[in-house]
Design an enzyme around this catalytic site. Structure first.
Site, PDB file in Angstrom:
ATOM      1  N   HIS A 171      14.230  28.306  -8.192  1.00 16.03           N
ATOM      2  CA  HIS A 171      15.257  27.302  -8.009  1.00 16.03           C
ATOM      3  C   HIS A 171      15.036  26.119  -9.467  1.00 16.03           C
ATOM      4  O   HIS A 171      16.033  25.833  -9.974  1.00 16.03           O
ATOM      5  CB  HIS A 171      15.979  26.345  -6.760  1.00 16.03           C
ATOM      6  CG  HIS A 171      16.974  27.678  -5.955  1.00 16.03           C
ATOM      7  ND1 HIS A 171      16.243  28.039  -5.131  1.00 16.03           N
ATOM      8  CD2 HIS A 171      18.223  27.301  -5.635  1.00 16.03           C
ATOM      9  CE1 HIS A 171      17.417  29.085  -4.521  1.00 16.03           C
ATOM     10  NE2 HIS A 171      18.443  29.095  -4.941  1.00 16.03           N
ATOM     11  N   GLY A 172      13.888  25.482  -9.419  1.00 16.03           N
ATOM     12  CA  GLY A 172      13.508  24.438 -10.423  1.00 16.03           C
ATOM     13  C   GLY A 172      13.094  23.529  -9.324  1.00 16.03           C
ATOM     14  O   GLY A 172      12.146  23.561  -8.128  1.00 16.03           O
TER      15      GLY A 172
END
Length: 544
Positions: A371-372
């Site tokens: 996701h980051g």
């Protein structure tokens, strides 16, 4: 970028206030519909033309519309690296080498985006996240194709690739334009069956000669694709309306403090709902384009009608009415859930063993990094994992009181429990995902504090109760209601849930995972001490 292509988007940006790159993204998704219609009508006997068409359209999107020359480089590095690893690295570690390469490469992109943020600008990160799912799955499929069928599960046999595909087929798979920027992801075996039309082999009654006959023809998909498109546009329209009413800027402003606590929680819920609308719209639109191309085909239903749910990525109604955490998470980003389950969670698990804390932690870490690196993602995931634990306790120890004694039917007050579950799930997750929207650590905590950390307090109180004599009191009352043997069966059934993958990588029970880690470390310590004692005894015997 093609000259003058920016002009209409700049005008729209000034008119309606939506960033031009986001308008371009919607434009490319909508343009994919007529182009998917063209793609579907290219000769089935000439898959090369389909591949070349897809590659050309994707390059037009990347360069002609967005001028993402660096994005081309990013996708080329990832796809060529994965192909070379799959082709030339032998042995059981090949998929993991590819996994580390792809995740590491994507992590570099996440770090760059975090260090040099460009709000409202579409970069290649979204396309890269989709590609990582596709390419890690591709490498596992190649690996499975090198193994005897007896060693593979039914799913693995279906996806296995005994031979490396041609570069043209592979490039078409990488640059499948209907799902280029926002997904959904799919396996290469599905793509191959689509492009050679074997996906559409169906058996139908032969009314003339009797018996059955095979029919290979792509069913008409214009109606289901149009329905998805209309719904997707409706979600986008609602997002544009709601996003002007509910903003993070207001939630973090001093004016927000003028609201009472219940109004603040309601606002946070609507803020979360607004953020979801954007994803509903984008995913419905991309799914519709995939359906129109034919790739969304998923066989026939019991009425012998085509099903078009192969690439369904979200269930808005089921999510918005979810009464528990599992139902909520399982209806969000479904294809990411499948990828994490089939290519991380189950792959980490040693053969012949049930998934344990290693599988859960590996899946959680993969999901978080995928996701980051923004702190908000981790605040959301960690909090959601403890909410899952609390929800499991309630399902195991409280829900049976609202069922009949045999646990097969709803009791007279079950609807009250369901309404309570609905409200708690919806408002809790609105609070939990707020950092996912805000991303910044301090601002996330600031918004949580304005809701008086009500979910965290609920987690603390619930875990305290279920780790106190109150739990034994509930268990005793449950035994009195359903009987001792039935209560044991309920507990066994609930405990078996520990071996299911947490949706989106969120651990089902982090406390249980921590206990498992402690138990394994203790067992390892005892093993080492025992081995040292044995070595000392052997050494003493030799000296004698």
């Amino acid at each position: 970028m093609i000259p003058f292509i920016d002009y209409p988007f700049v005008w729209l940006q000034d008119t309606i206030g939506v960033p031009k790159d986001e308008l371009k993204l919607i434009f490319t998704i909508l343009l994919s519909y007529p182009l998917a219609g063209v793609l579907k009508r290219l000769p089935d006997t000439e898959p090369a033309k389909k591949n070349l068409f897809m590659i050309g359209v994707s390059l037009f999107y990347l360069i002609g519309v967005f001028s993402l020359w660096s994005g081309i480089r990013t996708l080329l590095i990832a796809s060529s690296g994965a192909y070379c690893i799959a082709a030339f690295v032998q042995g059981p570690y090949m998929p993991w080498v590819s996994f580390v390469f792809l995740m590491g490469h994507m992590l570099v992109g996440h770090i760059h985006r975090e260090m040099y943020p460009q709000p409202g600008v579409v970069d290649v990160t979204g396309a890269q996240m989709v590609l990582v799912m596709k390419l890690t799955a591709f490498c596992w499929s190649v690996h499975d194709g090198r193994l005897p069928k007896a060693e593979l599960s039914e799913f693995q046999q279906d996806r296995a690739l005994p031979e490396m595909p041609s570069l043209l087929d592979y490039a078409g798979y990488v640059l499948f334009f209907p799902s280029l920027f926002a997904g959904p992801a799919f396996d290469f075996a599905e793509y191959r069956r689509w492009i050679d039309c074997s996906m559409f082999d169906v058996v139908i009654p032969d009314t003339k000669r009797g018996g059955t006959k095979r029919k290979r023809k792509i069913p008409s998909s214009s109606i289901p694709a149009t329905i998805k498109a209309v719904k997707g546009l409706a979600w986008i329209f609602l997002f544009l309306k709601f996003s002007s009413w509910y903003t993070t800027e207001f939630a973090l402003s001093d004016q927000f403090l003028e609201y009472g606590i219940f109004k603040r929680i309601w606002y946070i819920y609507l803020l979360s709902f607004t953020a979801r609308l954007k994803y509903y719209g984008a995913w419905y639109l991309t799914e519709g384009a995939c359906i129109l191309s034919g790739l969304g085909y998923n066989g026939l239903d019991e009425k012998k009608q085509p099903r078009w749910d192969r690439l369904t990525n979200v269930g808005p109604l089921a999510l918005e009415t979810a009464q528990n955490t599992r139902a909520y998470l399982e209806n969000w980003n479904m294809n990411t859930n499948k990828w994490l389950k089939n290519y991380v969670y189950l792959r980490v698990t040693p053969k012949g063993k049930k998934p344990g804390f290693r599988s859960s932690m590996a899946t959680f870490g993969t999901s978080a990094i995928w996701h980051g690196i923004s702190p908000g993602y981790y605040l959301t995931f960690i909090t959601a994992s403890f909410v899952q634990t609390v929800a499991k306790y309630f399902r195991r120890h409280v829900r049976p009181f609202f069922m009949t004694a045999d646990q097969k039917s709803d009791g007279p007050y079950k609807k009250i429990y369901d309404v309570f579950g609905l409200l708690v799930t919806q408002f809790s997750f609105a609070y939990i995902v707020a950092p996912f929207i805000i991303l910044d650590f301090k601002d996330s905590l600031k918004l949580w504090s304005r809701a008086y950390f009500f979910v965290h307090i609920g987690i603390f109180v619930s875990l305290g109760f279920f780790n106190s004599p109150g739990k034994q009191w509930l268990q005793q009352r449950l035994k009195n209601k359903v009987g001792r043997a039935a209560a044991r069966e309920l507990h066994k059934s609930a405990s078996s849930e520990n071996f299911q993958s947490g949706s989106l990588g969120v651990p089902d029970d982090p406390i249980r995972e921590i206990e498992d880690i402690q138990m394994e470390l203790q067992a390892k310590k005892e093993e080492i001490l025992k081995r040292r004692a044995t070595d000392r005894m052997n050494k003493a015997k030799k000296q004698k």
